[in-house]
Design a protein around this motif. Structure first.
Motif, PDB file in Angstrom:
ATOM      1  N   SER A  15       0.811  -1.218   0.000  1.00 21.55           N
ATOM      2  CA  SER A  15       0.000   0.000   0.000  1.00 21.55           C
ATOM      3  C   SER A  15       0.844   1.268   0.000  1.00 21.55           C
ATOM      4  O   SER A  15       0.464   2.266  -0.641  1.00 21.55           O
ATOM      5  CB  SER A  15      -0.944   0.005   1.205  1.00 21.55           C
ATOM      6  N   ASN A  16       1.999   1.257   0.694  1.00 20.38           N
ATOM      7  CA  ASN A  16       2.808   2.478   0.735  1.00 20.38           C
ATOM      8  C   ASN A  16       3.414   2.796  -0.628  1.00 20.38           C
ATOM      9  O   ASN A  16       3.442   3.955  -1.066  1.00 20.38           O
ATOM     10  CB  ASN A  16       3.902   2.360   1.796  1.00 20.38           C
ATOM     11  N   ARG A  18       2.188   1.693  -3.505  1.00 21.49           N
ATOM     12  CA  ARG A  18       1.051   1.996  -4.378  1.00 21.49           C
ATOM     13  C   ARG A  18       0.642   3.466  -4.233  1.00 21.49           C
ATOM     14  O   ARG A  18       0.420   4.165  -5.224  1.00 21.49           O
ATOM     15  CB  ARG A  18      -0.118   1.070  -4.044  1.00 21.49           C
ATOM     16  N   SER A  19       0.561   3.938  -3.010  1.00 22.26           N
ATOM     17  CA  SER A  19       0.172   5.328  -2.767  1.00 22.26           C
ATOM     18  C   SER A  19       1.214   6.298  -3.300  1.00 22.26           C
ATOM     19  O   SER A  19       0.874   7.343  -3.879  1.00 22.26           O
ATOM     20  CB  SER A  19      -0.029   5.560  -1.267  1.00 22.26           C
ATOM     21  N   LYS A  22       1.185   6.292  -7.170  1.00 23.03           N
ATOM     22  CA  LYS A  22      -0.033   6.976  -7.605  1.00 23.03           C
ATOM     23  C   LYS A  22       0.142   8.490  -7.492  1.00 23.03           C
ATOM     24  O   LYS A  22      -0.214   9.241  -8.413  1.00 23.03           O
ATOM     25  CB  LYS A  22      -1.225   6.530  -6.759  1.00 23.03           C
ATOM     26  N   ALA A  23       0.699   8.944  -6.372  1.00 26.02           N
ATOM     27  CA  ALA A  23       0.881  10.381  -6.162  1.00 26.02           C
ATOM     28  C   ALA A  23       1.840  10.974  -7.198  1.00 26.02           C
ATOM     29  O   ALA A  23       1.604  12.068  -7.728  1.00 26.02           O
ATOM     30  CB  ALA A  23       1.400  10.638  -4.749  1.00 26.02           C
ATOM     31  N   LEU A  34      -5.867   1.598  -9.900  1.00 24.72           N
ATOM     32  CA  LEU A  34      -5.119   0.813  -8.926  1.00 24.72           C
ATOM     33  C   LEU A  34      -5.639  -0.612  -8.801  1.00 24.72           C
ATOM     34  O   LEU A  34      -6.852  -0.852  -8.802  1.00 24.72           O
ATOM     35  CB  LEU A  34      -5.194   1.478  -7.546  1.00 24.72           C
ATOM     36  N   ASP A  36      -4.442  -4.393  -6.557  1.00 24.85           N
ATOM     37  CA  ASP A  36      -3.521  -4.930  -5.552  1.00 24.85           C
ATOM     38  C   ASP A  36      -3.286  -6.424  -5.702  1.00 24.85           C
ATOM     39  O   ASP A  36      -2.724  -7.068  -4.819  1.00 24.85           O
ATOM     40  CB  ASP A  36      -4.020  -4.621  -4.136  1.00 24.85           C
TER      41      ASP A  36
END
Length: 233
Positions: A15-16, A18-19, A22-23, A34, A36
């Protein structure tokens, strides 16, 4: 934020990361979808038709290499691998299967964006070359592949992305009986117990939009218990 037309599918289970990715992409104007897991990535790939896939290999349900192997059967969308695997063997395997580039974790923002731009740039010609050319004509039905435009009797038919993908696949194989499973794999990229029903619902909507009343069989023939066939005459 500047905007561009590119849509990126990010398949990453951490998740880290991915975030963060994305940013980075969003700040540089990319649309981001997204996923997972490998299976959710396959589903989103089929439904959203992204311009680029950024793919982790260590996914919880399947190895990311399975994703590359799956889409390379039919598609030339660029794939940028983003992985913690650093051995030469891992890189060679991914590239041989059809990945366009391979970036190891950790990575810099500038490098990632440069690789994204390079993947999109280098694949633009091959993507255009792989698109079906010209038009399909059957009675008063016309499919303009280059414009992704469907008309019946000269009037435009508004289709969902899934309906268009079904029609495109059938027309590219006109005269052939395509099984339910073959259509499902092509359109959705996966199979499950409810997929045939989903296909049948979409097919019913598609045929209705094409104006298929008793003359429905003029376009798409239902081979009961087997699949569908697009007429070729």
């Amino acid at each position: 934020m500047k905007h561009n037309r590119y849509k990126v599918l990010l398949i990453e289970d951490e998740s880290n990361i991915r975030s963060m990715v994305k940013a980075i992409l969003y700040a540089n104007g990319y649309q981001v979808i997204l996923a997972d897991s490998c299976q959710s990535g396959m589903m989103l790939f089929s439904s959203h038709l992204p311009d680029l896939v950024i793919l982790d290999l260590g996914l919880p349900d399947r190895d990311g290499l399975e994703f590359i192997r799956h889409i390379r059967k039919t598609d030339v969308t660029p794939v940028l691998v983003l992985s913690a695997r650093t051995t030469e063997e891992d890189k060679i395997q991914a590239l041989d299967l059809g990945a366009n580039d391979y970036v190891t974790k950790p990575f810099g923002t500038g490098e990632l964006l440069a690789r994204v731009r390079a993947a999109l740039r280098s694949c633009r010609i091959s993507r255009d070359a792989a698109l079906p050319a010209g038009k399909f004509q059957l009675l008063d039905l016309t499919i303009d592949y280059n414009r992704r435009l469907v008309t019946v009797g000269g009037g435009e038919v508004s289709l969902t992305q899934t309906e268009y993908n079904i029609l495109d696949f059938l027309s590219q194989n006109s005269g052939k009986v395509l099984t339910y499973s073959a259509i499902i794999r092509q359109v959705w990229g996966y199979d499950d117990p409810g997929s045939v029903k989903k296909l049948q619902v979409n097919m019913a909507n598609l045929r209705k939009k094409l104006g298929a009343k008793p003359g429905a069989e003029n376009y798409i023939v239902n081979e009961l218990g087997v699949g569908y066939r697009m007429n070729d005459t």
